[in-house]
Scaffold this active site. Sequence first.
Site, mmCIF file in Angstrom:
data_model
loop_
_atom_site.group_PDB
_atom_site.id
_atom_site.type_symbol
_atom_site.label_atom_id
_atom_site.label_comp_id
_atom_site.label_asym_id
_atom_site.label_seq_id
_atom_site.Cartn_x
_atom_site.Cartn_y
_atom_site.Cartn_z
ATOM 1 N N GLU A 79 94.344 41.185 38.138
ATOM 2 C CA GLU A 79 92.927 40.899 38.348
ATOM 3 C C GLU A 79 92.054 41.783 37.464
ATOM 4 O OE1 GLU A 79 92.008 38.419 39.916
ATOM 5 O OE2 GLU A 79 93.685 37.901 41.242
ATOM 6 N N ARG A 89 86.949 32.448 53.925
ATOM 7 C CA ARG A 89 87.294 31.033 54.193
ATOM 8 C C ARG A 89 87.888 30.883 55.583
ATOM 9 N NH1 ARG A 89 91.999 28.484 53.561
ATOM 10 N NH2 ARG A 89 92.961 30.352 52.692
ATOM 11 N N CYS A 142 91.454 40.607 49.917
ATOM 12 C CA CYS A 142 92.006 41.211 48.695
ATOM 13 C C CYS A 142 90.905 41.687 47.771
ATOM 14 C CB CYS A 142 92.905 40.215 47.965
ATOM 15 S SG CYS A 142 94.471 39.998 48.811
ATOM 16 N N HIS A 163 97.510 40.135 42.285
ATOM 17 C CA HIS A 163 97.899 39.094 43.235
ATOM 18 C C HIS A 163 99.331 38.657 42.913
ATOM 19 C CE1 HIS A 163 93.835 37.902 44.999
ATOM 20 N NE2 HIS A 163 94.655 37.911 46.029
HETATM 21 N N1 PCA Z 1 96.002 37.912 50.425
HETATM 22 C C1 PCA Z 1 94.653 37.676 50.892
HETATM 23 C C2 PCA Z 1 94.365 38.815 51.852
HETATM 24 C C3 PCA Z 1 95.664 39.454 52.137
HETATM 25 C C4 PCA Z 1 96.609 38.889 51.161
HETATM 26 O O1 PCA Z 1 97.780 39.239 51.003
HETATM 27 C C5 PCA Z 1 93.641 37.556 49.756
HETATM 28 O O2 PCA Z 1 94.012 37.121 48.657
HETATM 29 O O3 PCA Z 1 92.465 37.870 49.951
#
Ligand code: PCA
Length: 201
Positions: A79, A89, A142, A163
Amino acid sequence: MILFTGFEPFGGAAENPSRQASSRAAELSRRAGREAVHVELPCTFEGARAVLAAAVAEHRPGVIVCAGLADGRERISLERVALNLIDARIPDNAGAQPVDVPVEEGAPLALPTRLPVKRAAARLTEAGLPAELSLSAGSYVCNTVFYAALRLAPADVSAGFVHVPPAAAVPIGEQARALELIAATAWEGEAELRVPGGSEY
Ligand code: PCA
């Protein structure tokens, strides 16, 4: 010291690969001779920030690699930009569902990652690990943790967010190697690469 974080499961799922990969990445780092810890974050807007702040205060890491699951992605997503925006959401694991509120009142709208993401992405690709740059970590927990990490950590700390895809797309072992390689790239203090990496959409 390297701080790796991953999340507990959320949204009704039984597991979250980010906590498994993060924990294994810390082990791989220690085996490679770097001090490292893994801390699991709750998937709640308030709790995640509190646990992260406590971990940063306790461990005083020089590198912070936070990880979370992005269900729809197929590659390790580095990111680039944290947004000062929450628009949930679905409710978090504490039932909170903030809509259109800042992560931190009065703070900048966007902050750049402090991980050398282009150099790290190149190293992942060289290592045969599927990687991509991403311009948005979304507006859920996140992104909140990404933004909070950049605000919490002193300016000389290399901090950022990654991610990971579901384990069916990239096995946990590969995810762990990727997180460790990203942290090692930052730890070695190599400068960011100046190569094109943008996307058109
Ligand atoms: N993914 C979510 C929150 C926790 C996770 O593992 C996100 O992308 O916000």
